[in-house]
Design an enzyme around this catalytic site. Sequence first.
Site, mmCIF file in Angstrom:
data_model
loop_
_atom_site.group_PDB
_atom_site.id
_atom_site.type_symbol
_atom_site.label_atom_id
_atom_site.label_comp_id
_atom_site.label_asym_id
_atom_site.label_seq_id
_atom_site.Cartn_x
_atom_site.Cartn_y
_atom_site.Cartn_z
ATOM 1 N N LYS A 1 -70.553 19.078 15.797
ATOM 2 C CA LYS A 1 -70.173 18.939 14.390
ATOM 3 C C LYS A 1 -69.418 17.646 14.114
ATOM 4 C CE LYS A 1 -70.035 23.802 13.282
ATOM 5 N NZ LYS A 1 -69.254 24.807 12.568
ATOM 6 N N GLY B 1 -68.776 31.191 12.834
ATOM 7 C CA GLY B 1 -67.379 31.373 12.476
ATOM 8 C C GLY B 1 -66.414 31.397 13.658
ATOM 9 N N TYR C 1 -58.170 22.395 4.359
ATOM 10 C CA TYR C 1 -58.642 23.754 4.076
ATOM 11 C C TYR C 1 -58.740 23.899 2.567
ATOM 12 C CZ TYR C 1 -59.074 28.813 4.204
ATOM 13 O OH TYR C 1 -59.531 30.095 4.052
ATOM 14 N N HIS D 1 -69.643 28.247 -1.014
ATOM 15 C CA HIS D 1 -70.496 27.723 0.055
ATOM 16 C C HIS D 1 -71.877 27.520 -0.574
ATOM 17 C CE1 HIS D 1 -72.273 27.714 4.286
ATOM 18 N NE2 HIS D 1 -73.324 27.782 3.492
ATOM 19 N N HIS E 1 -66.351 34.742 7.749
ATOM 20 C CA HIS E 1 -67.145 33.504 7.725
ATOM 21 C C HIS E 1 -68.627 33.742 7.967
ATOM 22 C CE1 HIS E 1 -63.400 31.347 7.522
ATOM 23 N NE2 HIS E 1 -63.008 31.760 8.721
ATOM 24 N N ARG F 1 -82.755 24.437 11.771
ATOM 25 C CA ARG F 1 -83.685 25.555 12.011
ATOM 26 C C ARG F 1 -83.902 26.311 10.709
ATOM 27 N NH1 ARG F 1 -79.986 29.446 11.134
ATOM 28 N NH2 ARG F 1 -77.880 28.979 11.827
ATOM 29 N N ARG G 1 -78.132 41.180 2.894
ATOM 30 C CA ARG G 1 -78.314 41.415 4.330
ATOM 31 C C ARG G 1 -77.862 42.834 4.623
ATOM 32 N NH1 ARG G 1 -76.619 36.116 7.894
ATOM 33 N NH2 ARG G 1 -77.271 34.537 6.387
HETATM 34 P P1 ADP Z 1 -69.905 28.035 11.467
HETATM 35 O O1 ADP Z 1 -70.896 27.062 12.018
HETATM 36 O O2 ADP Z 1 -69.044 28.634 12.536
HETATM 37 O O3 ADP Z 1 -70.542 29.039 10.565
HETATM 38 P P2 ADP Z 1 -69.048 26.356 9.216
HETATM 39 O O4 ADP Z 1 -68.522 24.992 9.370
HETATM 40 O O5 ADP Z 1 -70.469 26.479 8.707
HETATM 41 O O6 ADP Z 1 -68.891 27.159 10.595
HETATM 42 O O7 ADP Z 1 -68.118 27.188 8.245
HETATM 43 C C1 ADP Z 1 -68.326 28.556 7.996
HETATM 44 C C2 ADP Z 1 -67.491 29.022 6.821
HETATM 45 O O8 ADP Z 1 -66.088 28.792 7.090
HETATM 46 C C3 ADP Z 1 -67.762 28.284 5.524
HETATM 47 O O9 ADP Z 1 -68.873 28.805 4.813
HETATM 48 C C4 ADP Z 1 -66.444 28.526 4.805
HETATM 49 O O10 ADP Z 1 -66.396 29.840 4.299
HETATM 50 C C5 ADP Z 1 -65.405 28.405 5.903
HETATM 51 N N1 ADP Z 1 -64.919 27.012 6.019
HETATM 52 C C6 ADP Z 1 -65.360 26.053 6.864
HETATM 53 N N2 ADP Z 1 -64.703 24.879 6.676
HETATM 54 C C7 ADP Z 1 -63.802 25.077 5.690
HETATM 55 C C8 ADP Z 1 -62.838 24.255 5.002
HETATM 56 N N3 ADP Z 1 -62.641 22.957 5.320
HETATM 57 N N4 ADP Z 1 -62.105 24.820 4.009
HETATM 58 C C9 ADP Z 1 -62.287 26.137 3.668
HETATM 59 N N5 ADP Z 1 -63.169 26.953 4.274
HETATM 60 C C10 ADP Z 1 -63.933 26.454 5.262
#
Ligand code: ADP
Length: 446
Positions: free
Chosen positions: A116, A165, A202, A208, A235, A291, A337
């Site tokens: 990432k 998550g 944060y 999302h 998450h 994917r 889901r």
């Molecule tokens: P993963 O790959 O583990 O799913 P992501 O980066 O896609 O991780 O983040 C998953 C979720 O976590 C996001 O959809 C959001 O709800 C929360 N999240 C991630 N980054 C942030 C951030 N900077 N601020 C607030 N929430 C976040």
Amino acid sequence: MFEKILIANRGEIALRIHRACREMGIKTVAVHSSADADAMHVRLADESVCIGPPSSTDSYLNIPSIIAAAEITNADAIHPGYGFLSENAKFVDIVTAHGIKFIGPSADHIRLMGDKITAKETMRKLGVPCVPGSAGEVMTLAEAAQSAAEIGYPVIIKASAGGGGRGMKVAATADDLSEAFSSARSESKLAVGNDAVYMEEYLSTPRHIEIQILADGQGNVVHLGERDCSLQRRHQKVLEESPSPAMTDQLRTRIGKTVADAIRDMNYDGVGTIEFLFENDEFYFIEMNTRLQVEHPVTEMVTGIDLVQAQINVAAGYPLTLRQEDIKFSGHAIECRVTAEDAVTFAASPGPVTEFHVPGGLGVRVDSALYTGYNIPPYYDSLIAKLIVHSNSREECLLRLNRALEEFVVSGIKTTLPLHQEIVHNAEFRAGSYNIHWLEKYLAER
Ligand code: ADP
């Protein structure tokens, strides 16, 4: 075109891929663990091979067994679905070395986006807006403190190789930093064997929102609009819709073009999803999934494009004939889901399904590998069905969803259908005014 595709997955997505192949006149090979011998994808495939015992590590993640199955059956391509080996660059290298086509992007693109930190850096350089955060990896607590002071609290510490998550911790103030930093690192080490973490601001009330793209690696890229996946628990996505209640045509066109240009510059091929947090009309990149996604059907319903068939065509080397102006968004789609879990405690509920009756009618689609008499094994993901509803407007879609949920019967096990019924009746959800924290708050207060 491929003559035979091996589907390296199970459950609803294996069936989904089988259906796409069947319509294209392509033969399918199902692989399965010994616990899945009577699974629907095994029953319907042209051929099937048992690749190991129940545990995923020994079966669906067992690369030598899967390659052997492809060689025995003479499959000329492998579709990985989602999860399991779908984002495993080493697997892609091995598949390719055996002269078999991996249906997905190159191993290099998977590596680039799987980390990432490099993904964010790449996207930033390509002009995609990102969440403000640390400049790369944060290695020590002192570095974390300095970075957090620059970003401003609250901050989130995230695993560079994370997913689902895991390895994600929030520090609301400087007092929480030490604990959040060390637990994010140890959780990441445990989950993915790598403790590299980075830090982001944060965001307090984002949605999302993710953009679906389709690219052929020959200069042709289209975006297929957005999916709003803000309804999450731990998450993890629970319900998705397209279009997002927060989106405008203007915002969609702007972010869609930014993303399509970046994907073209990367020379990426296949389907992909670029995930953003969206707050105050601004997009902030968080990660790219290289994917097919669980929630891809909502995009299929509003665009009329079969994403799996498109993915197979591109992998076979056919250039995309679709142009951006050909993509028309029609109506509204919502996906629920449904998992084999208690709708209140979320305790897992595998076991025999004594009755399975799916809703039908115009605009109702159920992607599921369940059938009456099937025994849900306890070893895998709890997703048992995706209910996808499409209608002309969001209002009509909610009415149709409510009707479809009323018809859906799954007996013998507990499911999250009652939770979806609650959500569809909720005034805030109906108004479309929710963000990524909404569902957790709702669950805590109900
Ligand atoms: P993963 O790959 O583990 O799913 P992501 O980066 O896609 O991780 O983040 C998953 C979720 O976590 C996001 O959809 C959001 O709800 C929360 N999240 C991630 N980054 C942030 C951030 N900077 N601020 C607030 N929430 C976040």
